[in-house]
Design an enzyme around this catalytic site. Structure first.
Site, mmCIF file in Angstrom:
data_model
loop_
_atom_site.group_PDB
_atom_site.id
_atom_site.type_symbol
_atom_site.label_atom_id
_atom_site.label_comp_id
_atom_site.label_asym_id
_atom_site.label_seq_id
_atom_site.Cartn_x
_atom_site.Cartn_y
_atom_site.Cartn_z
ATOM 1 N N ASN A 123 39.485 41.401 32.058
ATOM 2 C CA ASN A 123 38.408 40.782 31.292
ATOM 3 C C ASN A 123 37.100 41.526 31.487
ATOM 4 O OD1 ASN A 123 36.101 39.047 32.694
ATOM 5 N ND2 ASN A 123 37.892 38.993 34.049
ATOM 6 N N SER A 124 36.317 41.523 30.431
ATOM 7 C CA SER A 124 34.990 42.124 30.470
ATOM 8 C C SER A 124 34.016 41.184 29.770
ATOM 9 C CB SER A 124 35.005 43.498 29.782
ATOM 10 O OG SER A 124 33.729 44.106 29.836
ATOM 11 N N GLY A 181 45.070 37.688 37.870
ATOM 12 C CA GLY A 181 46.370 37.162 37.484
ATOM 13 C C GLY A 181 47.408 37.331 38.576
ATOM 14 N N LEU A 196 29.424 38.070 32.256
ATOM 15 C CA LEU A 196 28.586 36.972 32.739
ATOM 16 C C LEU A 196 27.766 36.307 31.628
ATOM 17 C CD1 LEU A 196 27.232 38.283 36.184
ATOM 18 C CD2 LEU A 196 28.924 36.486 35.791
ATOM 19 N N CYS A 209 30.896 40.650 40.878
ATOM 20 C CA CYS A 209 31.358 40.736 39.490
ATOM 21 C C CYS A 209 31.413 42.194 39.043
ATOM 22 C CB CYS A 209 30.437 39.943 38.564
ATOM 23 S SG CYS A 209 30.944 40.050 36.825
ATOM 24 N N ASN A 226 27.562 35.046 43.975
ATOM 25 C CA ASN A 226 28.461 36.030 43.388
ATOM 26 C C ASN A 226 27.858 37.421 43.491
ATOM 27 O OD1 ASN A 226 30.207 37.540 41.846
ATOM 28 N ND2 ASN A 226 30.122 36.230 40.039
ATOM 29 N N GLY A 273 42.804 34.655 43.983
ATOM 30 C CA GLY A 273 43.340 35.912 43.480
ATOM 31 C C GLY A 273 44.813 35.771 43.152
ATOM 32 N N GLY A 274 45.124 35.487 41.900
ATOM 33 C CA GLY A 274 46.512 35.433 41.457
ATOM 34 C C GLY A 274 47.254 34.167 41.792
ATOM 35 N N LYS A 285 30.829 35.090 47.486
ATOM 36 C CA LYS A 285 32.055 35.576 46.847
ATOM 37 C C LYS A 285 32.097 37.093 46.915
ATOM 38 C CE LYS A 285 34.855 34.689 42.719
ATOM 39 N NZ LYS A 285 34.907 33.931 41.448
#
Length: 599
Positions: free
Chosen positions: A359-360, A506, A363, A419, A416, A539-540, A454
């Site tokens: 994904n891009s 994922g 934000l 990112c 965060n 994460g996944g 994060k």
């Protein structure tokens, strides 16, 4: 008898497509629907290998439209063929367990299946000693030994079948004596196979042929060695190829390493090594009339359970109310928030990959002032802990954003600094220890709210960054954010994303994320106890089993992100699955098994 060719004289295994004739639940299996009978026809016999598989052999089996990477090794239950041009019909008993077997158990007639086989060796023919032989099967291990028994002379053997509950797979056998045991006493004798097969009565047999769970096989090996009786044991092991190439199914024997797929699966029991692993966990009785406690406390904030919706994947909570009761969750992280509103990245924003998503988004958000006035009041009407995910493109932006959030009823701030989808700020702050510590310290001074930082999996020194933010005032750490990735449009030869790099998440990243969480917990455990801070793993994570792994690695709680896109009810199912697992295992609270893998 080391290969399929040695055992049966067959040519090399074949790769074939089969068609499902029948797939349905096996009667007598408990719980109901746990075991399936799959009948497959390999059509036309247009391949060279026209012989039927022998008792003890197996196939690597996979649905033609499968979503799993590897075939599953499934023992042959029975096989029949009539005329030379007729399809061969093969039956398999399948325990519905993981994703691969679930796919096989959900097949319908006429669907296609990929088969590699027959593979492995077979049970040797019994010696003519004048004595009966003993055949023993446990659970799904009934399949190969029942198939073997069906090839023997009627009443030339006794059959011992052990199950946890119920019984199945015994339709085609004709023993002189049948002994059935069940752990719960629902069928036959209550207890394990040791209740009916002992070192004393095994002396009545010339040989023993067995397949089942490892503890059962270890027991049979023991009593056979004590009694001087030959035993042949069929082993199970996870494998990738089934052809002897990957060495993933290697087991230890007194004759060196052996491959279950090529040197087995049937072995002379005397050579097998059943030495139990060290530091085996204590087994607790299941909880009765008591629900496990899933609550956790993070930096002084109480969560009713450890399942938190990850930032950027759950909106502000209310978006998923039409799908399920979001009040079931432990917490909800808002979308990534910056001081000023952001339009996000131009161009393509999403690319699906096998078991993952790139994904891009960039934000995109309405800005913190707008969030405080419009989205936050709605979030606060929900019962999960409200967590504001704070991002920024400058140190000043982070600080001012934190100052605004400090005046709200937000329970916690997730800082965060990881990112990968923005050109300025974001991950740049989380790549180096000094920069990560600087922004954490500045935000710490700007708010009294509990502060969770994060982190990025892309940092060259992840442990160093984590310890730097801990010393700079972080109350907790969430790990990991997305991995840097890219995609290229092969029609144009151009990168798909405007920023070229984007964030990969994922199921595919779960093993790496789990390793990183494990490593950070191990490092945190070396810090004096009063200086340690909790770690929230992500994460996944897509199912309750994944969540349990992260908790066992030492995570205090977990966040779920991309899984919600593929299964909107994933978090609800994770909470339910964790509760059921804890009840079954006798765990009263998460503390009973948190970090157990570190011990």
């Amino acid at each position: 008898m080391n290969t399929a060719t040695d055992c049966s004289g067959k040519p090399l295994p074949i790769f074939a497509d089969g068609k499902v004739i029948f797939c349905g639940q096996v009667k007598g299996a408990k719980p109901e629907g746990s075991v399936y009978l799959l009948k497959v026809a390999i059509g036309g016999r247009s391949f060279e290998n026209k012989d039927e598989p022998l008792a003890g052999q197996f196939y690597m089996l996979r649905s033609k439209k499968s979503g799993v990477l590897l075939g599953r090794p499934i023992s042959v239950y029975s096989a029949t063929s009539n005329a030379a041009l007729d399809p061969m019909k093969i039956e398999f008993l399948i325990l519905k367990k993981g994703k691969g077997t679930q796919e096989l158990c959900n097949l319908i007639p006429e669907e296609e299946v990929e088969l590699i086989g027959p593979l492995g060796n077979c049970f040797p023919r019994p010696k003519d000693s004048g004595k009966k032989i003993c055949i023993a099967g446990g659970g799904i291990g009934i399949a190969p030994v029942a198939g073997f028994a069906s090839t023997l002379k009627e009443k030339s053997y006794d059959f011992y079948a052990a199950f946890k509950s119920g019984s199945y797979g015994l339709d085609n056998i004709q023993p002189e004596n049948l002994y059935v045991t069940t752990d719960d006493g629902s069928v036959g004798t209550k207890g394990m196979i040791s209740a009916v097969l002992t070192a004393e009565n095994v002396k009545n047999y010339s040989e023993v042929f067995a397949c089942g769970p490892t503890p059962m096989l270890a027991y049979i090996q023991k009593i056979c060695l004590e009694s001087g009786v030959k035993c042949w044991l069929s082993m199970e092991k996870q494998m990738a190829c089934g052809l002897g190439a990957c060495l993933g199914c290697t087991i230890t024997t007194s004759e060196g390493n052996k491959r279950v797929c090529k040197d087995g699966p049937v072995f002379d029991g005397a050579i097998l090594d059943f030495t139990p692993p060290k530091n085996r966990p204590v087994r607790l009785p299941p909880l009765e009339n008591e629900k496990p406690d899933l609550s956790v406390k993070i930096a002084g904030v109480d969560f009713k359970n450890p399942v938190i919706a990850a930032s950027g994947t759950f909106g502000y909570g209310h978006e998923y109310e039409p799908i399920f009761d979001v009040n079931l969750l432990g917490g909800i992280c808002s979308k990534g928030l910056t001081l000023e509103a952001k339009a996000g990245n131009p161009g393509n924003r999403l690319v699906e990959t096998p078991s993952g998503l790139i994904n891009s988004i960039g934000l995109e958000n309405p800005g913190i002032p707008h969030f405080i006035e419009h989205e936050l009041p709605s979030m606060l009407t929900l019962s999960p802990v409200t967590i504001a995910n704070l991002s920024g493109s400058s140190l000043e932006g982070y600080v001012k954003g934190a100052e605004l959030l400090d005046k709200t009823e937000v329970k916690m701030i997730e800082l965060n600094i990881s990112c990968p989808n923005v050109k300025a700020g974001g991950m740049a702050f989380g790549m180096q220890c000094d920069a990560a510590a600087k922004v954490t310290e500045a935000v710490r001074k700007a708010t009294k709210k509990p502060l969770m930082v994060k982190l990025s999996p892309n940092a060259p020194d992840l442990i160093g960054v984590a310890m730097a933010v801990r010393q700079a005032g972080a109350d907790a750490i969430s790990l990991v954010n997305t991995f840097q990735a890219t995609a290229i449009d092969i029609e144009t030869g151009c990168p798909v994303f405007e920023n070229i790099r984007a964030g990969f998440s994922g199921p595919a990243v779960k093993p790496i994320a789990l390793r990183m969480v494990y490593d950070l917990v191990a490092a945190m455990n070396k810090v004096p106890q009063n200086e340690r801070i909790p770690i929230i793993g992500l994460g996944g994570i897509s199912c309750w089993q994944d969540a349990i792994e992260f908790i066992m690695a030492g995570a205090t709680a977990i966040e779920v992100g991309t899984a919600t896109f593929s299964n909107p009810k994933a978090m609800k199912e994770i909470i339910e699955g964790m509760s059921a697992f804890m009840t079954r295992k006798g765990y009263k609270s998460l503390d009973d098994f948190r970090g157990i893998a570190q011990r």
